[in-house]
Write a protein that holds these residues in place. Sequence first.
Motif, PDB file in Angstrom:
ATOM      1  N   VAL A  13       2.215   1.902   1.764  1.00 60.58           N
ATOM      2  CA  VAL A  13       2.773   1.411   3.019  1.00 60.58           C
ATOM      3  C   VAL A  13       1.703   0.609   3.768  1.00 60.58           C
ATOM      4  O   VAL A  13       0.544   1.015   3.850  1.00 60.58           O
ATOM      5  CB  VAL A  13       3.275   2.590   3.886  1.00 60.58           C
ATOM      6  N   THR A  59       8.870   0.968   2.932  1.00 61.97           N
ATOM      7  CA  THR A  59       9.356   2.050   2.079  1.00 61.97           C
ATOM      8  C   THR A  59       9.334   1.600   0.619  1.00 61.97           C
ATOM      9  O   THR A  59       9.577   0.436   0.316  1.00 61.97           O
ATOM     10  CB  THR A  59      10.796   2.499   2.452  1.00 61.97           C
ATOM     11  N   ASP A 105      10.757   2.794  -3.235  1.00 67.92           N
ATOM     12  CA  ASP A 105      11.707   3.668  -3.921  1.00 67.92           C
ATOM     13  C   ASP A 105      11.630   3.409  -5.419  1.00 67.92           C
ATOM     14  O   ASP A 105      11.875   2.290  -5.875  1.00 67.92           O
ATOM     15  CB  ASP A 105      13.123   3.387  -3.405  1.00 67.92           C
ATOM     16  N   GLN A 129       0.950   9.201   2.160  1.00 63.90           N
ATOM     17  CA  GLN A 129       1.116   8.160   3.191  1.00 63.90           C
ATOM     18  C   GLN A 129      -0.018   8.169   4.214  1.00 63.90           C
ATOM     19  O   GLN A 129      -0.309   7.154   4.836  1.00 63.90           O
ATOM     20  CB  GLN A 129       2.462   8.355   3.927  1.00 63.90           C
TER      21      GLN A 129
END
Length: 385
Positions: free
Chosen positions: A35, A71, A73, A321
């Motif tokens: 991120v 984000t 995924d 994160q």
Amino acid sequence: MKLLHKDIEKDSAGQVTLMPDEAEDMWHTYNLLQVGDSLRASTIRKVQTESVTGSVGSSRVRVTLTLCVETIDFDSHACQLRVKGTNLEENQYVKMGAYHTIELELNRKFTLAKKSWDSIVLDRIEQACDATQKADVAAVVMQEGLANLVLVTPAMTLLRAKVEVTIPRKRRGSCTQHEKALERFYEAVMQAILRHINFDVVKCMLVASPGFVKDQFITYLYKEAVRQDNKVLLENRPKFMLVHSSSGHKYSLKEILCDPTVTSRLSDTKAASEVRALEDFYKMLQHEPDRAFYGVAHVEKAADVLAVDTLLISDILFRHQDVPTRSRYVRLVDNVKDNGGNVRIFSSLHVSGEQLTQLSGVAAILRFPIADLSEPEDDSSSDDD
């Protein structure tokens, strides 16, 4: 993975341009992304157009966007990677700051920029671009009526096919239904192998089962290969290796990779070396517990006194994160390497990596015993109160 451009130094800003050329490269990319990174890639955008008469239509156009990653995924079964973030460079289709999702594609380049590149990420790029580290081991783990066909790559364990066939029990005086069902089962497993296994890449094909299922399957396989004159199976016969397993379920793969005859055959593969390292840790924990530590705090203390001989750490920790937390794990790895220790970074998608995650993702085999670190960490602070 192909490295097309690199303009970075360790612990400083920079960027790389990479091109994924096989599904496993998406897993490597997932581990590279964090991120706050900047990702530039080609993607499809649905845009609305209004004609001079006022009618509104929509079309899909290919645009190149640069996103600030928010984000990430990853679909481990389909090996698909989607990244969502805000647009950093305005163009005629997407405004500055607008949200967009990029699905990275095979054989399409992307550019990844970071404010800081650490040793773990740089090592991951080297590993991903190393042509020698390919999926060279496959396994079919089976029992009567159930088979799991698995590809063991350096980075992950991929379930390629699951075969389930109901096998009726043998009846007194007649085995016809039982034998016909077994034949259907063996045929389905053979077709799965032919469909999913690339024998140009795979160096070893493990066939594992309890009892004689594996032996009966191999007999069927080569009888059919001769009958059909299937050159792929006949030419690659030396690659097949029969191994005992307790069941046909995927979790039996760890047990298979621990088999001494298998580990000697697969001595050059990353998966086998991970399993061996974890087995060594458990043996040490059983016989010399003062030389086997797990948990980041204990392992850090051992590293500070230069005691760590082999560090076992899960790659899942480097996707944290929280930047300071992630940096803590990177420092631990660098500390062990700088002091001559071995570092094994386990893939969380391997059976051995899943097991290491249960030990908080960090474990170490020590050069010499350190008894006092085994005590609870809070003892000293409670004594001071």
